[in-house]
Design an enzyme around this catalytic site. Structure first.
Site, PDB file in Angstrom:
ATOM      1  N   CYS A 114       0.812  -1.235   0.000  1.00  0.00           N
ATOM      2  CA  CYS A 114       0.000   0.000   0.000  1.00  0.00           C
ATOM      3  C   CYS A 114       0.838   1.274   0.000  1.00  0.00           C
ATOM      4  CB  CYS A 114      -0.929   0.003   1.201  1.00  0.00           C
ATOM      5  SG  CYS A 114      -1.994  -1.426   1.262  1.00  0.00           S
ATOM      6  N   HIS A 242      -3.396   6.996   3.289  1.00  0.00           N
ATOM      7  CA  HIS A 242      -3.809   5.747   2.640  1.00  0.00           C
ATOM      8  C   HIS A 242      -5.203   5.365   3.130  1.00  0.00           C
ATOM      9  CE1 HIS A 242      -4.122   1.753   1.255  1.00  0.00           C
ATOM     10  NE2 HIS A 242      -3.741   1.163   2.364  1.00  0.00           N
ATOM     11  N   ASN A 272     -10.174  -0.266   0.215  1.00  0.00           N
ATOM     12  CA  ASN A 272      -8.708  -0.195   0.231  1.00  0.00           C
ATOM     13  C   ASN A 272      -8.193  -0.699  -1.117  1.00  0.00           C
ATOM     14  OD1 ASN A 272      -5.967  -0.629   0.538  1.00  0.00           O
ATOM     15  ND2 ASN A 272      -6.125  -1.660   2.513  1.00  0.00           N
TER      16      ASN A 272
HETATM   17  N1  ACO Z   1     -18.420  -8.774   9.822  1.00  0.00           N
HETATM   18  C1  ACO Z   1     -18.803  -9.005  11.093  1.00  0.00           C
HETATM   19  N2  ACO Z   1     -17.950  -9.307  12.084  1.00  0.00           N
HETATM   20  C2  ACO Z   1     -16.641  -9.378  11.774  1.00  0.00           C
HETATM   21  C3  ACO Z   1     -16.171  -9.147  10.476  1.00  0.00           C
HETATM   22  C4  ACO Z   1     -17.115  -8.844   9.483  1.00  0.00           C
HETATM   23  N3  ACO Z   1     -16.757  -8.599   8.195  1.00  0.00           N
HETATM   24  N4  ACO Z   1     -14.834  -9.278  10.469  1.00  0.00           N
HETATM   25  C5  ACO Z   1     -14.473  -9.592  11.727  1.00  0.00           C
HETATM   26  N5  ACO Z   1     -15.575  -9.654  12.511  1.00  0.00           N
HETATM   27  C6  ACO Z   1     -15.642  -9.945  13.928  1.00  0.00           C
HETATM   28  C7  ACO Z   1     -14.476 -10.790  14.412  1.00  0.00           C
HETATM   29  O1  ACO Z   1     -14.719 -12.163  14.203  1.00  0.00           O
HETATM   30  C8  ACO Z   1     -14.417 -10.428  15.859  1.00  0.00           C
HETATM   31  O2  ACO Z   1     -15.402 -11.165  16.548  1.00  0.00           O
HETATM   32  P1  ACO Z   1     -15.106 -11.763  18.022  1.00  0.00           P
HETATM   33  O3  ACO Z   1     -14.872 -10.537  18.864  1.00  0.00           O
HETATM   34  O4  ACO Z   1     -16.343 -12.493  18.320  1.00  0.00           O
HETATM   35  O5  ACO Z   1     -13.893 -12.607  17.868  1.00  0.00           O
HETATM   36  C9  ACO Z   1     -14.839  -8.946  15.877  1.00  0.00           C
HETATM   37  O6  ACO Z   1     -15.549  -8.732  14.656  1.00  0.00           O
HETATM   38  C10 ACO Z   1     -13.686  -7.975  15.963  1.00  0.00           C
HETATM   39  O7  ACO Z   1     -12.672  -8.382  15.014  1.00  0.00           O
HETATM   40  P2  ACO Z   1     -11.375  -7.545  14.803  1.00  0.00           P
HETATM   41  O8  ACO Z   1     -10.528  -8.221  13.794  1.00  0.00           O
HETATM   42  O9  ACO Z   1     -10.792  -7.225  16.146  1.00  0.00           O
HETATM   43  O10 ACO Z   1     -11.999  -6.223  14.145  1.00  0.00           O
HETATM   44  P3  ACO Z   1     -11.331  -4.824  13.981  1.00  0.00           P
HETATM   45  O11 ACO Z   1     -12.133  -3.819  14.662  1.00  0.00           O
HETATM   46  O12 ACO Z   1      -9.849  -4.856  14.242  1.00  0.00           O
HETATM   47  O13 ACO Z   1     -11.515  -4.573  12.407  1.00  0.00           O
HETATM   48  C11 ACO Z   1     -10.213  -4.588  10.392  1.00  0.00           C
HETATM   49  C12 ACO Z   1     -10.900  -5.438  11.470  1.00  0.00           C
HETATM   50  C13 ACO Z   1     -11.288  -3.759   9.691  1.00  0.00           C
HETATM   51  C14 ACO Z   1      -9.541  -5.520   9.402  1.00  0.00           C
HETATM   52  C15 ACO Z   1      -9.196  -3.649  11.060  1.00  0.00           C
HETATM   53  O14 ACO Z   1      -8.389  -4.387  11.947  1.00  0.00           O
HETATM   54  C16 ACO Z   1      -8.307  -2.939  10.078  1.00  0.00           C
HETATM   55  O15 ACO Z   1      -8.753  -2.116   9.303  1.00  0.00           O
HETATM   56  N6  ACO Z   1      -6.980  -3.180  10.127  1.00  0.00           N
HETATM   57  C17 ACO Z   1      -6.012  -2.452   9.338  1.00  0.00           C
HETATM   58  C18 ACO Z   1      -5.959  -2.984   7.925  1.00  0.00           C
HETATM   59  C19 ACO Z   1      -4.970  -2.167   7.114  1.00  0.00           C
HETATM   60  O16 ACO Z   1      -4.732  -1.022   7.427  1.00  0.00           O
HETATM   61  N7  ACO Z   1      -4.393  -2.722   6.095  1.00  0.00           N
HETATM   62  C20 ACO Z   1      -3.427  -1.939   5.332  1.00  0.00           C
HETATM   63  C21 ACO Z   1      -2.588  -2.749   4.543  1.00  0.00           C
HETATM   64  S1  ACO Z   1      -3.457  -3.733   3.374  1.00  0.00           S
HETATM   65  C22 ACO Z   1      -2.245  -4.163   2.219  1.00  0.00           C
HETATM   66  O17 ACO Z   1      -1.096  -3.839   2.353  1.00  0.00           O
HETATM   67  C23 ACO Z   1      -2.688  -5.021   1.059  1.00  0.00           C
END
Ligand code: ACO
Length: 321
Positions: A114, A242, A272
């Site tokens: 990214c 980003h 993204n």
């Molecule tokens: N729908 C519903 N529930 C979900 C979903 C979904 N799509 N995805 C995860 N959950 C659930 C999980 O199972 C978890 O449930 P649990 O508490 O019962 O275990 C809960 O939601 C929380 O999950 P987290 O993974 O902690 O969710 P988080 O708030 O961290 O959001 C996300 C996840 C959106 C991926 C976030 O962590 C994020 O944006 N991270 C950064 C990603 C990024 O910046 N990437 C950049 C590089 S990408 C590249 O280089 C190609």
């Protein structure tokens, strides 16, 4: 002093709009979770008849037209991507072929996930310094739907396809973009295995780890670029982060007390798009007439590798030959 400024931008996105409801038909998720946790409402995915090269060419042609630069004036063409249509020839060489760039143009692809567009901008600034031709084409392009794991609800909601391009001009009297780039080799929190390795070549990500990394990397880059340029946050006209997660962008805006009109977001429409994300924002800002010659834009990226980068980018009218 010497450096590059952006003289034209363009974008190319696929026609197919994929909604959160479409994704909820594939995995156990819902509109409320996706919007509140990521800020994403729709993303674009390639469909039959479209390629990432066609999006790339659309973006590059628009950027050249806006800049008023002819293909033969281009000295470098860099495509930042982790998802080229083909490994060889590079996407950049295909752009050269299709646009008729000159044979002395230096064309290659670059993968910094990214952060790729920022790595490409910095590399272009270095290359143009010693090039006879002073215009460069810098492109970010991704076909992430191809490497998305459609059974993984934590990642398949995030990614979109598209391409953004910028034409830059190098001049002795332009300031450097003062790029701050860095890497921390880590194959655990974010990875896409290579093809034919016996492992599916799909994105896997420990989202929470990447989120925490981003929350630290973004202010590091902002602070370092401001320090190098001897500027304060209020001296910056636009902040372009980003587009990975709206919460990461909002956290940065809050930390620096940046007014909403100075932080442009299009994650709600495109998700993204990795290396394409920053040039898609720059192109929309310019198309909407919100960026003017002389405006200072602080650009920050982060992503797989892990990689991070920041730079101060200015826009200019092209210099007539
Ligand atoms: N729908 C519903 N529930 C979900 C979903 C979904 N799509 N995805 C995860 N959950 C659930 C999980 O199972 C978890 O449930 P649990 O508490 O019962 O275990 C809960 O939601 C929380 O999950 P987290 O993974 O902690 O969710 P988080 O708030 O961290 O959001 C996300 C996840 C959106 C991926 C976030 O962590 C994020 O944006 N991270 C950064 C990603 C990024 O910046 N990437 C950049 C590089 S990408 C590249 O280089 C190609």
């Amino acid at each position: 002093m010497s450096g590059i400024k952006i003289v034209g931008t363009g974008l190319g996105v696929p026609n197919r709009v994929v909604t959160n409801a479409d994704i909820a038909n594939l995995v156990d998720t819902n509109e409320g979770w996706i919007v509140s946790r990521t800020g994403i409402s729709t993303r674009r995915h390639l469909s039959a008849g479209e390629t990432i090269l066609s999006c790339t060419l659309q973006a590059a042609r628009a950027a050249l037209a806006q800049a008023g630069v002819r293909p033969e004036e281009i000295g470098t063409c860099l495509v930042a991507t982790l998802t080229p249509d083909m490994l060889v020839p590079s996407a950049a060489c295909m752009v050269q072929k299709e646009l008729g760039l000159a044979h002395d143009a230096v064309c290659f692809d670059l993968n910094a996930a990214c952060t790729g567009f920022l790595f490409a901008l910095h590399t272009t600034e270095c290359l143009l310094k010693s090039s006879r031709k002073k215009f460069g084409l810098v492109i970010g392009a991704e076909n992430l739907s191809r490497i998305t794991d459609w059974a993984d609800r934590s990642t398949c909601i995030l990614f979109g396809d598209g391409a953004g391009a910028a034409v830059v001009e190098w001049r002795e009297d332009f300031p450097s973009i003062e790029a701050v780039l860095g890497c921390h080799g880590d194959d655990r929190v974010l990875r896409v295995p290579g093809v034919e390795t016996g492992v599916r070549s799909l994105i896997s990500m420990e989202g929470t780890h990447v989120f925490k990394f981003a929350i630290q990397a973004v202010p590091y880059c902002v602070d370092e670029v401001l320090r190098r340029c001897s500027l304060a946050p209020e001296d910056v006209d636009f902040f372009v982060f980003h587009q990975a997660n709206e919460r990461i962008i909002d956290a940065a805006a809050k930390r620096y007390n940046i007014p909403p009109e100075k932080v442009y977001k299009n994650i709600q429409n495109y998700g993204n798009t990795s290396a394409a994300s920053i040039p898609l924002v720059l192109a929309e800002l310019q198309t909407q007439g919100r960026i003017h010659p002389g405006d200072r834009v602080l650009v920050v990226g982060f992503g797989g590798g892990l990689t991070w980068g920041g730079a101060l980018v200015e826009f200019a009218e092209r210099t007539p030959l």
